[in-house]
Design an enzyme around this catalytic site. Sequence first.
Site, PDB file in Angstrom:
ATOM      1  N   HIS A   1       0.799  -1.229  -0.098  1.00 25.20           N
ATOM      2  CA  HIS A   1       0.057   0.071  -0.061  1.00 25.20           C
ATOM      3  C   HIS A   1       0.882   1.216  -0.056  1.00 25.20           C
ATOM      4  O   HIS A   1       0.529   2.432   0.177  1.00 25.20           O
ATOM      5  CB  HIS A   1      -0.952  -0.047   1.163  1.00 25.20           C
ATOM      6  CG  HIS A   1      -2.009  -1.142   1.452  1.00 25.20           C
ATOM      7  ND1 HIS A   1      -2.831  -1.274   0.411  1.00 25.20           N
ATOM      8  CD2 HIS A   1      -1.805  -2.170   1.979  1.00 25.20           C
ATOM      9  CE1 HIS A   1      -3.596  -2.560   0.755  1.00 25.20           C
ATOM     10  NE2 HIS A   1      -3.053  -2.935   1.414  1.00 25.20           N
TER      11      HIS A   1
ATOM     12  N   GLU B   1      -9.370   9.809  -0.173  1.00 30.00           N
ATOM     13  CA  GLU B   1      -8.835  10.868   1.019  1.00 30.00           C
ATOM     14  C   GLU B   1      -8.114  11.915   0.554  1.00 30.00           C
ATOM     15  O   GLU B   1      -7.838  12.187  -0.638  1.00 30.00           O
ATOM     16  CB  GLU B   1      -7.838  10.103   2.047  1.00 30.00           C
ATOM     17  CG  GLU B   1      -6.619   9.632   1.461  1.00 30.00           C
ATOM     18  CD  GLU B   1      -5.898   8.763   2.372  1.00 30.00           C
ATOM     19  OE1 GLU B   1      -6.007   8.725   3.419  1.00 30.00           O
ATOM     20  OE2 GLU B   1      -4.818   8.227   1.966  1.00 30.00           O
TER      21      GLU B   1
ATOM     22  N   ASN C   1      -4.706  14.441   1.207  1.00 30.33           N
ATOM     23  CA  ASN C   1      -3.241  14.546   2.002  1.00 30.33           C
ATOM     24  C   ASN C   1      -3.460  15.928   2.053  1.00 30.33           C
ATOM     25  O   ASN C   1      -3.063  16.853   0.850  1.00 30.33           O
ATOM     26  CB  ASN C   1      -2.131  13.999   1.188  1.00 30.33           C
ATOM     27  CG  ASN C   1      -2.192  12.446   1.333  1.00 30.33           C
ATOM     28  OD1 ASN C   1      -2.028  11.922   2.587  1.00 30.33           O
ATOM     29  ND2 ASN C   1      -2.414  11.799   0.263  1.00 30.33           N
TER      30      ASN C   1
ATOM     31  N   ARG D   1      -0.967  18.256   2.449  1.00 28.92           N
ATOM     32  CA  ARG D   1       0.482  18.606   2.528  1.00 28.92           C
ATOM     33  C   ARG D   1       1.002  18.518   1.089  1.00 28.92           C
ATOM     34  O   ARG D   1       0.122  18.268   0.389  1.00 28.92           O
ATOM     35  CB  ARG D   1       1.099  17.759   3.389  1.00 28.92           C
ATOM     36  CG  ARG D   1       0.925  16.319   3.248  1.00 28.92           C
ATOM     37  CD  ARG D   1       1.796  15.345   4.164  1.00 28.92           C
ATOM     38  NE  ARG D   1       1.329  13.871   3.829  1.00 28.92           N
ATOM     39  CZ  ARG D   1       1.776  12.968   2.933  1.00 28.92           C
ATOM     40  NH1 ARG D   1       2.677  13.784   1.863  1.00 28.92           N
ATOM     41  NH2 ARG D   1       1.341  11.896   2.813  1.00 28.92           N
TER      42      ARG D   1
END
Length: 663
Positions: free
Chosen positions: A235, A293, A295, A297
């Site tokens: 992953h 999702e 992130n 950043r």
Amino acid sequence: MFQKILIANRGEIACRVIDTARRMGIATVAVYSDADSNARHRALADEAVHIGPAPAAESYLKGERIIEAALATGAQAIHPGYGFLSENPGFVEAVEAAGLVFIGPSPASIRAMGLKDAAKALMIEAGVPVVPGYHGERQDADFLAAEADKIGYPVLIKARAGGGGKGMRLVEKPADFAAALEGAQREGRASFGDGAVLIERYVTSPRHIEVQVFGDRFGTVVHLYERDCSLQRRHQKVIEEAPAPGMTAELRAAMTAAAVKAAKAVSYHNAGTIEFIVDGSGPLRPDGFWFMEMNTRLQVEHPVTEAITGLDLVEWQLRVAAGEPLPLTQDEIPLNGHAFEARLYAEDPGKGFLPAPGPLLHVAFPETARIDTGVRAGDRISAHYDPMIAKLTAQGPSRADALFRLRRALAATHVAGTATNLSLLQALCRDTDFAVGKMDTGLIGRKQEALTAAAPPDDAAILFAAMTALDLDPARPQFGFRLWGTGTVRVEFVSGDDLVARDLRLLGAGQIAVEDGGCSTVFEAVAVGPDGLRARQGGRNLDAKVAHVGDAVSLLLDGRISDFALIDPLAVEHTGGAAENRIVAPMTGVVRSVPVTAGSTVAKGDILVVMEAMKMEHSLRAAADGVVEAVHCTVGDTVDDGTLLVDFAPQAAEGAPVEDSLV
């Protein structure tokens, strides 16, 4: 614009931020732990502050120390890099409370996207497609099992906090659900302090495609196209590319619009990535992608986006954090050609991709690719942090051209001292499915045995290794007589887990035969050049780059690295160089075993210390019967060439001379 910034990170991302800041005339402050006291990012920065011991929890995750360092050095802002504190809203609030600027999104945006279940609920409300599943608060096992039955198997159990594949389990049938749930919850608690999970339908042949977004403090959000990150092991991403292969104009419009909508839903500013799971079982289609999702950043793989847009995303981060609007409008952001990024890790693909911390005795990268790295030759990959060595990015006008350039860059990369995934990256670049863009997140798992198979070294590599280890040069007039006697020498190496033995016979000037039983391979035009070794065999020109440390040789030949440790048949009888009754490290390496203690009585040939270097173990033995007087090393120590390891007192038979040397 800021006058000085502190970088709350290490390794290649810290070096990357320093490069852009320097170009913009911004001074930089690095932070470092005990393990990074000689690290490249510390050397590159204008200032550096020590923040604690090697474990991240006692250094890079200590937000208060980092803020103190910023205030003490007069930094005006903190760049978090990625990992560590980059997505910690409490740290962002503490930075802002100290009167500093956080070069990233707001704590509210980070919180909104920090938990997968809450983020997906928010995306549903915003009209962004999400994978069908259960994202609620109820967490009892029987209820979750019933929800999985409703969704339909296979399902994916995912820890709602964190990422990187931790707390994730694929369940293919109901009988396996309870054990998988327990494992995901346990890993979620251990990794993120949160055992709650969500359950989603597992997408057949999933592809991982993400969209780079950027927002400013004036409410403007743009996208910088997509990246395909489907090549993963455990992953975690291995090779990324931009744009995604098979992408249509219709799907790009739908996916980028959804990404911008997602970012606006949380009033996002600075760099971020919206990750989607995409149905890769057939042609990509606008109704076959779902939000996974966000992130909050900068991403590790941002260089491929920089390659196809020609933009510096770290510069954009600094400008937005300083209060400037986005430098370009959506219509002004270019998309040119194709790019790949390969992540070079210190890990052993043949052993389940286990990290392989250890010394980097030799590091050489090509000039034909962009290299992002935080290490140099002589550095050590620490067990305390991510084992990344470098990222190689290749860009070209087409996908085929960019892939060719990546293959060429990988073939010219030479790292010695510890195991790496370089051969895996090369095998992936040769894979026929990947070459045509036919891949999903399970490709490496399905083909792992073939991708990680190691072939034994060929005779050309053995010839060059022997010439290097024994300092043999066919051009020397005394070559055959002084060094080889009758013109033949027997060489024995350890390569990987195998013993390699050959006879080398000098046939004439620059002509050598490598013999193995009744088989013989003749090499012509054998020569030692200023930058390596050369030969010709069967119409094939051979050029090798060589790194020689102690009794170990690392060879780069035809894009393949082969490592050898020379076996000296006279090693135990050797009597030169240890007159002070000491055993010293013959090369830089890691101490793997010390089977003796002070006072141990040993016999001639007994192992006193085992070192590891060039991915191989080297046993240092007693040259005579005797007693160990003192041990100066412990298991796990990284020692330099010449470091004293053991004091030893040989004991000779009565009336016999003392052999006082050790090998």
